[in-house]
Scaffold this active site. Structure first.
Site, mmCIF file in Angstrom:
data_model
loop_
_atom_site.group_PDB
_atom_site.id
_atom_site.type_symbol
_atom_site.label_atom_id
_atom_site.label_comp_id
_atom_site.label_asym_id
_atom_site.label_seq_id
_atom_site.Cartn_x
_atom_site.Cartn_y
_atom_site.Cartn_z
ATOM 1 N N SER A 45 -14.785 30.886 -9.023
ATOM 2 C CA SER A 45 -13.456 30.304 -8.835
ATOM 3 C C SER A 45 -12.405 31.402 -8.921
ATOM 4 C CB SER A 45 -13.177 29.246 -9.911
ATOM 5 O OG SER A 45 -11.807 28.857 -9.873
ATOM 6 N N ASN B 224 -9.375 30.916 -9.792
ATOM 7 C CA ASN B 224 -8.249 30.395 -10.564
ATOM 8 C C ASN B 224 -8.354 30.584 -12.076
ATOM 9 O OD1 ASN B 224 -7.053 29.382 -8.145
ATOM 10 N ND2 ASN B 224 -8.522 27.687 -8.202
ATOM 11 N N ASN C 203 -17.843 28.809 -2.706
ATOM 12 C CA ASN C 203 -16.631 28.335 -3.359
ATOM 13 C C ASN C 203 -15.462 28.468 -2.382
ATOM 14 O OD1 ASN C 203 -14.797 27.570 -5.478
ATOM 15 N ND2 ASN C 203 -16.183 28.507 -6.964
#
Length: 360
Positions: free
Chosen positions: A196, A198, A266
């Site tokens: 990810s 983030n 992803n």
């Protein structure tokens, strides 16, 4: 015939009538609309008659879709990707919508609110979504309690685990192991999310040295929990932005440790393929999913399949907005596929059409 072609009225009705209504939920805020939709599915899942009615429309699976991958039997190879139902609040409803399996999470050892809002953006003309949610979830202990209350779901459940934001990178291994330990008895497979964009520093865990340490610890934990039986499968979810050399190094680690499969891919930090009308949103930080990811995901799946000579199962995810996209991922070497953003833009009929296409 393309199931999403103009002659097929189902997709047209969803896009022209249903989707505009859904987009107005939460006063147009994408995350609030997502939350309201989940609440609706959660309530529906508590009404057996409603679930059965939904299943009659969307959940009847054609014959011939069943397959066994990394030792798990799947009634259909079309699953729901992680991120849609992070905390597993609507699990009875997803099978009624035609999914053959569901992946919950990404969940972390510690509950966390995620990144500041707004953090979810629709790029409608590009059929994409940018998110910087930041693993907002109730924590692995809360998820374990909810899964215990459900009992047998009647379909395979994947659980995506990630690192808590407050946990330093040098303590990441124990953070992941804690979640695996808490959730081991409830998952049919586990996805290790190291990709990810983030969570600060998370993608560095894809580097060979750090990844080897993490996967070895998780593999050992799964072995101890299995108590002599075959350990449950552990998969690694990778970013679409890795170079081929980096992917090959990662695959070498996965093979050495005995990882059961790869989830590719992803979201991307790239911004290629956006329509002119969406360029203003391109500056928003976060991962991009949906149509702009279609070709990149297929390319990544094909490379992994070729590099491993088909020995390592792949779950293909990214940019599935019609049955042709799913077929392309299977042709590239995927054993299973997952849908997320396509559900937002094409509705639950996408799952039904994809299952029917694969059955043919």
């Amino acid at each position: 015939m393309n199931a999403d072609a103009p002659g097929n009225k189902g997709p047209m009705i969803y896009r022209g009538v249903v989707r505009p209504v859904l987009y107005r939920l939460g006063r147009g805020d994408a995350e609030r609309a997502h939350e309201q939709t989940l609440r609706g599915l959660r309530r529906l899942g508590r009404v057996p008659g409603a679930v059965k009615a939904l299943a009659r429309t969307y959940g009847v699976l054609p014959g011939g879709l069943e397959r066994t991958v990394f030792g798990v039997r799947f009634p259909s190879p079309v699953g729901l990707a992680a991120g849609m139902d992070k905390n597993g609040v609507a699990l009875p409803a997803w099978r009624a919508l035609g999914f053959g399996f569901v992946e919950v999470g990404t969940v972390t050892a510690e509950p966390q609110p995620g990144n500041p809002k707004p953090r979810l953006f629709r790029l409608v003309e590009s059929e994409g979504v940018i998110n910087r949610m930041g693993f907002n979830n109730e924590g692995s202990e809360a998820l374990a309690g909810r899964l215990a209350a459900y009992g047998d779901l009647g379909y395979p459940l994947g659980i995506s685990i990630g690192k808590s934001k407050i946990t330093p990178l040098d303590k990441a291994v124990e953070d992941y192991v804690t979640s695996l330990r808490r959730l081991y008895q409830y998952g049919d497979y586990f996805a290790v999310n190291v990709s990810s964009p983030n969570t600060p520093g998370l993608r560095s865990l894809q580097d060979a040295g750090q990844l080897r340490e993490l996967l070895a610890a998780l593999h050992a934990e799964a072995g101890s929990r299995a108590a002599g039986a075959t350990p449950k499968p552990i998969l690694v979810k990778i970013a679409p932005d890795l170079t081929e050399q980096a992917i090959d190094e990662l695959l070498g680690v996965c093979t050495d440790v005995g990882i059961a499969g790869i989830i590719a891919t992803n979201t991307t930090i790239g911004r290629s393929g956006l329509a002119p009308a969406d360029q203003a949103l391109a500056a928003e930080a976060g991962g991009l999913s949906g149509r702009p990811l279609t070709e990149l995901s297929a390319k990544t799946v094909a490379h992994i399949h070729a590099e491993t000579q088909g020995a390592l199962p792949i779950i293909g995810v990214g940019g599935i907005l019609d049955p042709d996209d799913a077929s392309r991922l299977f042709d590239a070497g995927a054993s299973l596929v997952q849908i997320y953003t396509g559900l937002i833009y094409r509705g639950p009929g996408l799952v039904r059409r994809t299952n029917r296409r694969l059955a043919r």
